[in-house]
Design an enzyme around this catalytic site. Structure first.
Site, PDB file in Angstrom:
ATOM      1  N   SER A 133       0.817  -1.352   0.316  1.00 54.75           N
ATOM      2  CA  SER A 133       0.054  -0.008   0.005  1.00 54.75           C
ATOM      3  C   SER A 133       0.890   1.260  -0.029  1.00 54.75           C
ATOM      4  CB  SER A 133      -0.977  -0.087   1.315  1.00 54.75           C
ATOM      5  OG  SER A 133      -1.608   1.253   1.305  1.00 54.75           O
ATOM      6  N   TYR A 140      -1.700  -0.773  10.548  1.00 53.07           N
ATOM      7  CA  TYR A 140      -1.676  -0.992   9.125  1.00 53.07           C
ATOM      8  C   TYR A 140      -0.607  -0.546   8.501  1.00 53.07           C
ATOM      9  CZ  TYR A 140      -3.189  -1.629   4.254  1.00 53.07           C
ATOM     10  OH  TYR A 140      -3.398  -2.065   2.941  1.00 53.07           O
TER      11      TYR A 140
END
Length: 279
Positions: free
Chosen positions: A152, A165
């Site tokens: 990501s 995350y």
């Protein structure tokens, strides 16, 4: 079928992560699986939810590609090693490993449960250590293989409200960066890291930026297609969309105070306030 640029005639891809076909909209992981299916002779699916795995496996089989699934928590080291052995015995050697498994809890540090924080690190980061250690040795022996990490852009530019995350993705990025460099002198074996912007799947449902027309979420099929293309071209790093390269450039030259104002103006400072995605 398209050629992934590998040496062996038979291409066996292993995809880790939650793969589920939803009636009304295709999930991002499902789109990835379909793209891998078009470029592989066999597909192995790993995940924790048998119902989702079974549905995806049946759909791929109906398209004429051999597909198998195994129930496996990639955050569990011993389970990964056991399942890797079972895959080799039942199906054969893996030549493409797609590390796609991830969880997000969408909370601040102080609001996060300790077990949830540990789960993010075990699945998002350590899981890639275990799967890579399980399959890379045989790839090196065959001089044929590719490790793919679906990461990501938050690995390079963190946001509030997703501390678990962002931390795990930054760790996974460093892992892949080191791994990729370590494979430079290993003929036939390469690695690709994909860093997409927010993708329109259930995982980050509810996340909002201030200018959605300027920064629209990526379509899952776009991420999947570009990932396969990057592997075919032996591309080590892919940021999606291309404008994310500008973000990384700005982060490297602007002072912290300026970056903070950009976060506030763009809405990324508060984008997780409306988060209601799934883990």
């Amino acid at each position: 079928m398209e050629d992934w640029g590998l040496n062996l005639g038979e291409r066996i891809a292993a995809v880790t992560g939650r793969l589920c076909l939803e009636p009304d909209s295709a999930d991002g992981q499902m789109q990835l699986c379909h793209s891998v299916w078009m470029a592989s002779d066999k597909i192995i699916l790993w995940g924790r939810t048998e119902k989702c795995l079974k549905e995806t496996t049946e759909e791929i089989r109906q398209m004429g590609t051999e597909c198998h699934y195994f129930i496996c928590d990639v955050g569990n080291r011993e389970e990964v090693y056991q399942m890797a052995k079972a895959v080799r015995e039942k199906v054969g050697d893996i030549t493409i490993l797609v590390n796609n498994a991830a969880v997000v809890h969408g909370k601040s540090l102080m609001d996060s449960d300790d077990d949830a924080l540990l789960k993010s690190q075990h699945v998002n980061t350590l899981g890639q250590f275990w799967t890579t250690k399980a399959f890379l040795p045989r790839m090196l022996e065959l001089q044929n293989g590719h490790i793919v990490c679906l990461n990501s852009v938050l690995a390079l530019s963190a946001i509030p409200g997703a501390i678990d995350y962002c931390t795990s993705k930054a760790s996974a990025f460093a892992f892949m960066e080191s791994l990729t460099l370590g494979l430079l002198d290993c003929p036939g074996v390469s690695a690709t890291t994909v860093l997409p912007f927010h993708t329109s799947t259930e995982m980050f449902q509810g996340m909002r930026v201030r200018f959605p027309n300027l920064f629209p979420p990526l379509k899952p099929e776009t991420v999947a297609r570009r990932t396969v293309e990057a592997v075919q071209q032996n591309q080590a790093l892919l940021l999606l969309p291309w404008t994310m390269n500008i973000l990384i450039l700005l982060k490297s030259i602007l002072p912290q105070a300026a970056l903070e104002e950009i976060h506030r103006f763009s809405g990324t400072y508060t984008c997780m306030n409306t988060f209601k995605g799934r883990t």
